[in-house]
Design an enzyme around this catalytic site. Structure first.
Site, PDB file in Angstrom:
ATOM      1  N   LYS A 115      39.562  41.622  38.940  1.00 58.75           N
ATOM      2  CA  LYS A 115      39.131  40.344  38.388  1.00 58.75           C
ATOM      3  C   LYS A 115      37.991  40.479  37.382  1.00 58.75           C
ATOM      4  O   LYS A 115      37.831  39.619  36.505  1.00 58.75           O
ATOM      5  CB  LYS A 115      38.713  39.405  39.515  1.00 58.75           C
ATOM      6  CG  LYS A 115      39.863  38.857  40.340  1.00 58.75           C
ATOM      7  CD  LYS A 115      40.659  37.817  39.572  1.00 58.75           C
ATOM      8  CE  LYS A 115      41.647  37.074  40.447  1.00 58.75           C
ATOM      9  NZ  LYS A 115      42.374  36.024  39.717  1.00 58.75           N
ATOM     10  N   SER A 124      44.989  45.801  44.214  1.00 55.28           N
ATOM     11  CA  SER A 124      44.217  44.931  43.332  1.00 55.28           C
ATOM     12  C   SER A 124      42.770  44.705  43.740  1.00 55.28           C
ATOM     13  O   SER A 124      41.956  44.297  42.904  1.00 55.28           O
ATOM     14  CB  SER A 124      44.929  43.578  43.190  1.00 55.28           C
ATOM     15  OG  SER A 124      45.130  42.976  44.454  1.00 55.28           O
TER      16      SER A 124
END
Length: 331
Positions: A61, A317
């Site tokens: 992110k 992720s």
């Protein structure tokens, strides 16, 4: 990186991802591609893992958040930014804002892992909590932005954010090409869909024959169902999963405009399968992966992907998981 013939009609272009890579080069970690003999033996494939758990703030992110904030004019930076997130985007925005000298306010669910709330505040952001079941986080964030003049930084439905996340796929494509390999399949976790959208765009720019797929928790498989239906489908309200980072109710509008064109489909993994993947990553790879970050690996280990004899890239992720949950999952 050569552009695909249809990239011009999509909300994000390969050129946007290339530009984001230049912006991120001085500040983001270029995470490696890892392989595991145990994983190859278990799946019958040649598997490469992209460990964004090693990224700044512990997840991919940061890439999209920094790319977005870096694009703001000096006037907009002075007015600050507002984000809304269950944790990883929150930390990404907070860290990017700290680096760029921008005030950040982050709207987070009150049931987000304590570690994510604490780390977001630790980057200097002002944290505003809300009730996930009764309140609309985007409405709260939008109200704060309108009152303060701050810029709303969406977690996925923003071309600059998607372009930043696309650098994950750009690095996968470059590193596999350097090894003389071409991916048959690339799989990444999906919540709003920004990561897999950007990743698919970048990978397919260099390897058009590669398939790209989303991975989600069971009960939150809105991407998989939406891809079949050809329109955005939502999840039933009130569901829960240990994959706290992947609890969006519906794919993003901008992301689905990309994903409906580029993705070959989606898979889902149960919480039990995700827990197995978290434990596998810890024991075999020596990596701390949060449940949401492990869902693509979970689908692979559970045999839900046709990979035998193929070259596969799996994105891990994020790695921001509370210690008590992690200890239970690896026990």
């Amino acid at each position: 990186m050569p552009a695909m013939t249809h990239s011009a009609v999509l909300p994000v272009s390969v050129a946007d991802i290339d530009a984001a890579a230049e912006v991120l080069a001085p500040v983001a970690v270029r995470t490696p591609l890892l392989s595991s003999p145990a994983l190859d033996a278990a799946t019958g494939a040649r598997v490469f893992l992209k460990p964004e758990v090693l990224q700044r703030t512990g997840s991919f992110k940061f890439r999209g958040a920094y790319n977005k904030l870096a694009s703001l004019s000096p006037e907009l930076r002075r007015a600050g930014v507002v984000g809304f997130s269950s944790g990883n985007h929150a930390q990404g925005v907070a860290a990017a804002a700290q680096l760029l000298g921008v005030h950040a306010t982050i709207v987070m669910p009150s049931d987000a892992p304590a570690s994510k709330r604490e780390r977001t505040a630790g980057f200097g952001a002002e944290v505003v909590l809300y009730d996930r079941d009764r309140e609309d986080r985007e409405a709260i964030a939008r109200d704060i932005a309108e009152r303060s003049g701050a810029t709303l930084v969406r977690p996925f439905d923003d071309p600059m954010v998607i372009a930043g996340q696309g650098t994950v796929g750009r690095e996968i494509a470059e590193d596999l090409a350097a090894l003389g390999l071409a991916p048959d399949l690339v799989v990444a976790p999906a919540s709003g869909g920004g990561l897999i959208a950007g990743t698919a765009l970048a990978v397919k720019a260099r390897f058009p024959q590669a398939l790209a797929m989303s991975a989600e928790p069971e009960g939150f498989d809105d991407h998989a169902r939406s891809l079949v239906a050809g329109r955005r489908e939502s999840n039933p309200a009130g569901g829960r999963t240990i994959c706290d980072a992947l609890m969006m109710s519906i794919p993003g509008e901008v992301t689905f405009a990309i994903n409906r064109v580029l993705l070959a489909g989606g898979v889902a993994a149960s919480d039990a399968e995700v827990g197995t993947a978290v434990g596998f990553a810890f024991r075999e790879l020596k990596l701390v992966v949060e449940p949401g970050g492990a869902v693509a690996l979970a689908a692979l280990l559970a045999g839900k992907l046709d990979v035998r004899g193929k070259t596969v890239a799996i994105v891990l992720s994020g790695g921001n998981v509370d210690a008590d949950l992690f200890s239970r999952l690896i026990a």
